[in-house]
Design a protein around this motif. Structure first.
Motif, short mmCIF file in Angstrom:
data_model
loop_
_atom_site.label_atom_id
_atom_site.label_comp_id
_atom_site.label_asym_id
_atom_site.label_seq_id
_atom_site.Cartn_x
_atom_site.Cartn_y
_atom_site.Cartn_z
N LEU A 1 7.25 -2.05 -10.76
CA LEU A 1 7.94 -1.08 -10.03
C LEU A 1 6.77 -0.13 -9.39
CD1 LEU A 1 11.00 0.12 -12.41
CD2 LEU A 1 10.93 -1.42 -10.32
N GLU A 2 7.04 0.62 -8.36
CA GLU A 2 5.84 1.43 -7.84
C GLU A 2 6.68 2.63 -7.40
OE1 GLU A 2 2.75 1.68 -7.36
OE2 GLU A 2 1.97 -0.60 -7.37
N THR A 3 6.06 3.72 -7.49
CA THR A 3 6.76 5.06 -7.12
C THR A 3 6.11 5.47 -5.78
OG1 THR A 3 6.61 5.82 -9.67
CG2 THR A 3 7.05 7.71 -7.88
N VAL A 4 7.26 5.66 -4.83
CA VAL A 4 7.22 6.03 -3.65
C VAL A 4 7.66 7.30 -3.52
CG1 VAL A 4 7.30 5.35 -1.18
CG2 VAL A 4 6.97 3.63 -2.85
N ASN A 5 7.03 8.11 -2.66
CA ASN A 5 7.58 9.71 -2.05
C ASN A 5 7.97 9.50 -0.76
OD1 ASN A 5 8.00 12.17 -1.84
ND2 ASN A 5 6.24 13.11 -2.81
N THR A 6 9.38 9.80 -0.65
CA THR A 6 9.78 9.77 0.70
C THR A 6 9.73 10.92 1.50
OG1 THR A 6 12.11 10.31 0.09
CG2 THR A 6 11.65 8.05 -0.16
N ASP B 1 0.80 -1.23 -0.16
CA ASP B 1 -0.07 0.08 -0.04
C ASP B 1 0.76 1.39 -0.06
OD1 ASP B 1 -1.91 2.05 0.28
OD2 ASP B 1 -2.99 1.16 2.06
N VAL B 2 0.84 1.91 -1.13
CA VAL B 2 1.78 3.08 -1.21
C VAL B 2 1.51 4.20 -0.32
CG1 VAL B 2 2.96 4.62 -2.98
CG2 VAL B 2 2.46 2.41 -3.73
N GLU B 3 0.27 4.40 -0.17
CA GLU B 3 -0.29 5.50 0.67
C GLU B 3 0.22 5.54 2.10
OE1 GLU B 3 -4.34 8.18 1.95
OE2 GLU B 3 -4.16 6.48 0.33
N ARG B 4 0.14 4.20 2.73
CA ARG B 4 0.41 3.89 3.85
C ARG B 4 1.83 3.66 4.16
NH1 ARG B 4 0.23 -1.25 7.23
NH2 ARG B 4 -0.34 -0.61 9.31
N ALA B 5 2.71 3.16 3.25
CA ALA B 5 4.06 3.10 3.15
C ALA B 5 4.67 4.55 3.39
CB ALA B 5 4.39 2.44 1.92
N GLU B 6 4.20 5.64 2.66
CA GLU B 6 4.59 6.87 2.84
C GLU B 6 4.46 7.66 4.05
OE1 GLU B 6 2.55 8.79 -0.61
OE2 GLU B 6 4.18 8.06 -2.13
N HIS B 7 3.69 7.04 5.16
CA HIS B 7 3.62 7.65 6.31
C HIS B 7 4.33 6.63 7.45
CE1 HIS B 7 -0.36 9.91 5.30
NE2 HIS B 7 0.64 10.29 4.61
N GLY B 8 5.31 5.87 7.08
CA GLY B 8 5.74 4.75 7.72
C GLY B 8 7.08 5.12 8.44
N ILE B 9 7.99 4.28 8.87
CA ILE B 9 9.27 4.75 9.78
C ILE B 9 10.20 3.66 8.93
CG2 ILE B 9 10.44 4.84 11.81
CD1 ILE B 9 7.90 5.36 12.98
N ILE B 10 11.49 4.25 8.76
CA ILE B 10 12.41 3.39 8.10
C ILE B 10 13.68 3.46 9.40
CG2 ILE B 10 14.27 3.00 6.35
CD1 ILE B 10 12.25 3.75 4.40
N PHE B 11 14.31 2.38 9.80
CA PHE B 11 15.07 2.29 10.79
C PHE B 11 16.22 1.71 10.16
CE2 PHE B 11 17.44 0.13 14.31
CZ PHE B 11 17.95 1.34 14.97
N ILE B 12 17.42 2.54 9.97
CA ILE B 12 18.67 1.90 9.49
C ILE B 12 19.75 1.83 10.77
CG2 ILE B 12 20.53 2.42 7.68
CD1 ILE B 12 18.56 4.29 6.27
#
Length: 504
Positions: free
Chosen positions: A319-324, A258-269
Motif C-alpha cells: 500500500l502507498e499513502t497518497v494525498n488527494t 511515483d507518489v509525488e508526481r501522482a499527487e499533481h496529476g489529473i483524474i477524469f471520471i
C-alpha cells in the motif's frame, strides 16, 4: 552362477564378472520374480528399466539426496562433500527458498554456499541461474514548474488544434487548470492566511461532443499523469466491483508509482451521471448515492492508502499513502433526460396571461444544457454535498452540421487526414468534395451519437474503394462524391494520365 556375488542398493543381484553371459536373477522383497522382469508398480508408472540398462548403468548410478531421482531422470548432478549429489532442480529450489526467507546469499555465502565451488559444479550447466534481473531504464521525467506552466490563452490555443468548437468550455477548462496548478506550484508566503480551494470540474454534454478528448489533450499538453476511469464500475467498499480508491491507484500506476508526481496529476471520471440516486428503489444503492458519499473525501482532499498494482486491497499487495489535496478531479457525463428537468424549471410559470411561457418553447433548443443549474442536477439525482465539491460546472455545445464538417478536416489528426495517409501508402490521392462532407455530417446528425458516427459512416462507403484500388496500379486519384456517400453512385477515378468516371 558364481558364488561371489554382491547386492547393490536396489537389491539387484549382480555378477562380479560382467563378461559372462549368465542370467541375472532379481530378488524382490515381496517375493521371487522371473529373471529380467519388473514389478507391477514400475510397469504402471513407466519407470521400470530393462535388464540390459540395469546391468550397464547400475554401478555408476547416482541419486539426488533430496528428491532421490537418478541421474538419468534428473540430469547431471552436482557433487557435494560427503559423497552426496544434488540435482539442479533441488539446488534452485533451495536458493529460491533462502531468498524468500530474507537470506542474502551474497552476504552470507558469497554467491553460492561454501560447499559449492567452481571445482565441483558445472557453471554452464546452471545456465543463467541466479543472475540478477535487470531493471528497466526509465526516462527522467521533467516536473512541471510555475515557469513552464502555459497561460490560459496558450492552453486554449493548443486545445483549438485538436478540438473544434466548444470555445466557452475550452476557456473554462484553461482558466480552471491554470489556477489549479498555480495554487500547487506557487510557494505561499509565511504570513499569508489565504488558502486557495481546489477547482474540480463537472462537464455536461451529449455523447460524442468531445468531453474525453478535451481531457486527454489537456493532460498531454501539461505532461502530467492522467487516470481515466468509468464511474459505472465503482461500488461502495465491501461490494463486488472497484472500490472508490481504485481511481487513485490508477493514477499512481500512470505516474510509474511515483507518489509525488501522482499527487499533481489529473483524474477524469467519465459517466458520472450513472452514480445518480436511483429512484423508486427499496434496496441499498451501493453503486449510486453510496458512491457519491464515498467520493466526498477524495474530491475535497485526504490521505488514502491505495494498493500498488491492483484495484482492491488485500494482504499480498503493498500500500502507498497518497494525498488527494492537489489532485485535479474532472467529472463528465451525458446526463440523459436532464433537458426535460431544465425545461420543467423554465416553464414553471403559467401558460396564460401576459407573462406566460409556452410549454413547447424550448423543445427545439439544442443548447438547452447551457442553462443548467445546481437545482437541476440535484433533481436529477446528484447529492448536494457532491455538487458542492465540484465548483466549476459547464456544459458543452451540441454539434451542428458545420461543426462536424470542420471536425472531419480541421484537427491535426482529422479523420480525412487519416484516410488520405492510408491511400498515400498505395500512391493514390484521395479527395473529398464539399457536398460529400456535408452529406457525411448530415448522416452523423441523424444517428445522434456526435462525432463518433463520422468514422462509421466513412468506413461504410470507403470499404469498396480500399478493396478495389490496390488491384490496379494505374489509379492515381479517387474523388469521393455526394452520390457515393448516399449510395446513389460511384466515386470518380482518375487514372495516371487520364480521367474516368465510374458513374458514367
Amino acid at each position: 552362477m558364481s558364488d561371489d556375488r554382491r547386492y547393490d542398493g536396489d537389491f539387484r543381484e549382480v555378477t562380479e564378472d560382467f563378461s559372462e553371459p549368465e542370467e541375472i536373477e532379481i530378488i524382490k522383497e515381496s517375493g521371487e520374480e522371473s529373471a529380467g522382469g519388473s514389478s507391477a508398480d514400475e510397469q504402471a508408472d513407466g519407470s521400470g528399466d530393462s535388464p540390459e540398462e540395469t546391468e550397464k548403468d547400475a554401478p555408476d548410478e547416482k541419486y539426488c539426496v533430496i528428491c532421490h531421482r537418478s541421474s538419468r531422470k534428473a540430469g547431471k548432478l552436482v557433487d557435494i562433500p560427503g559423497g552426496m549429489c544434488v540435482c539442479t532442480d533441488c539446488l534452485q529450489k533451495g536458493f529460491d527458498t533462502m531468498q524468500h526467507s530474507g537470506i542474502n546469499l551474497n552476504e552470507s555465502f558469497g554467491i553460492f554456499p561454501p560447499f559449492i565451488t567452481s571445482d565441483n559444479i558445472d557453471m554452464d550447466m546452471l545456465g543463467t541461474m541466479h543472475q540478477p534481473k535487470k531493471k528497466k531504464k526509465t526516462k527522467p521525467v521533467k516536473k512541471l514548474t510555475l515557469e513552464d506552466l502555459p497561460a490560459p490563452h496558450m492552453i486554449k490555443a493548443k486545445l483549438d488544434e485538436y478540438v473544434i468548437g466548444q470555445d466557452r468550455a475550452k476557456k473554462i477548462m484553461a482558466v480552471g487548470v491554470y489556477n489549479h496548478y498555480k495554487r500547487i506550484l506557487s510557494e505561499p508566503a509565511k504570513d499569508d492566511d489565504v488558502e486557495i480551494e481546489k477547482s474540480n470540474m463537472l462537464m455536461i454534454g451529449p455523447t460524442g461532443s468531445g468531453k474525453t478528448y478535451l481531457v486527454k489533450t489537456l493532460a498531454r499538453l501539461l505532461d502530467v499523469p492522467l487516470a481515466m476511469t468509468d464511474a459505472t464500475s465503482l461500488t461502495e467498499a465491501g461490494y463486488i466491483g472497484d472500490d472508490i480508491e481504485s481511481v487513485v491507484s490508477k493514477l499512481l500506476a500512470a505516474a510509474d508509482n511515483d507518489v509525488e508526481r501522482a499527487e499533481h496529476g489529473i483524474i477524469f471520471i467519465d459517466e458520472i451521471d450513472k452514480i445518480a440516486k436511483k429512484k423508486n428503489t427499496n434496496q441499498r444503492d451501493v453503486s449510486g448515492e453510496a458512491v457519491q458519499q464515498g467520493m466526498l473525501k477524495l474530491l475535497e482532499g485526504s490521505e488514502v492508502e491505495v494498493p500498488v498494482g491492483a484495484t482492491n486491497k488485500n494482504a499480498m499487495v503493498p500500500l502507498e499513502t497518497v494525498n488527494t489535496k492537489n489532485i485535479l478531479f474532472i467529472c463528465g457525463g451525458a446526463f440523459p433526460d436532464l433537458e426535460n428537468v431544465i425545461k420543467e424549471r423554465l416553464t414553471k410559470t403559467s401558460t396564460m396571461g401576459f407573462q406566460s411561457e409556452l410549454k413547447d418553447r424550448f423543445d427545439g433548443d439544442k443548447d438547452i444544457l447551457q442553462q443548467v443549474r445546481m437545482e437541476d442536477l440535484r433533481q436529477f439525482g446528484m447529492i448536494p454535498e457532491f455538487l458542492g465539491r465540484l465548483p466549476i460546472v459547464f456544459a458543452l455545445e451540441s454539434l451542428t452540421e458545420d461543426m462536424l464538417v470542420e471536425i472531419l478536416r480541421e484537427p491535426k489528426n482529422a479523420i480525412l487526414k487519416q484516410y488520405r495517409k492510408l491511400m498515400e501508402i498505395d500512391e493514390v490521392k484521395l479527395t473529398f468534395e464539399d457536398e460529400a462532407l456535408h452529406a457525411i455530417a448530415a448522416k452523423a446528425l441523424e444517428r445522434e451519437t456526435g462525432a463518433r458516427a463520422l468514422r462509421a459512416i466513412i468506413e461504410d462507403f470507403m470499404l469498396d474503394i480500399m478493396y478495389e484500388v490496390p488491384k490496379d496500379k494505374n489509379i492515381g486519384e479517387v474523388i469521393v462524391t455526394r452520390a457515393l456517400v448516399e449510395h446513389k453512385g460511384a466515386p470518380k477515378i482518375i487514372f495516371r494520365g487520364q480521367e474516368y468516371d465510374l458513374g458514367s
